[in-house]
Design a protein around this motif. Structure first.
Motif: not given
Length: 68
Positions: A21-32, A39-53
């Motif tokens: 998950y972290c590798g996927l997040g870093l890849a998405i953050m570096s390529s998109s 960055p704030v919205a994408s970081g919030a989604i990146f943090i809240l997704l595993p927290f919600g699960i």
């Protein structure tokens, strides 16, 4: 599957899933470019997704425990 196998899967599976998950997040953050411009919205989604699960898993396990 007995309880020892389930525990081994839990102990090995969760860290590996976290690394993927972290590798996927870093890849998405570096390529998109969209992620870079918001960055704030994408970081919030990146943090809240595993927290919600995790929260939904915890709540459902607690509900099953209280039903017994």
């Amino acid at each position: 599957m007995n309880s020892d196998q389930k525990f081994a899967l839990l102990v090995l599976g969760i860290p590996l899933i976290g690394l993927v998950y972290c590798g996927l997040g870093l890849a998405i953050m570096s390529s998109s470019m969209t992620v870079r411009t918001h960055p704030v919205a994408s970081g919030a989604i990146f943090i809240l997704l595993p927290f919600g699960i995790a929260a939904s898993t915890w709540i459902s396990a607690s509900a099953k425990a209280y039903k017994k």
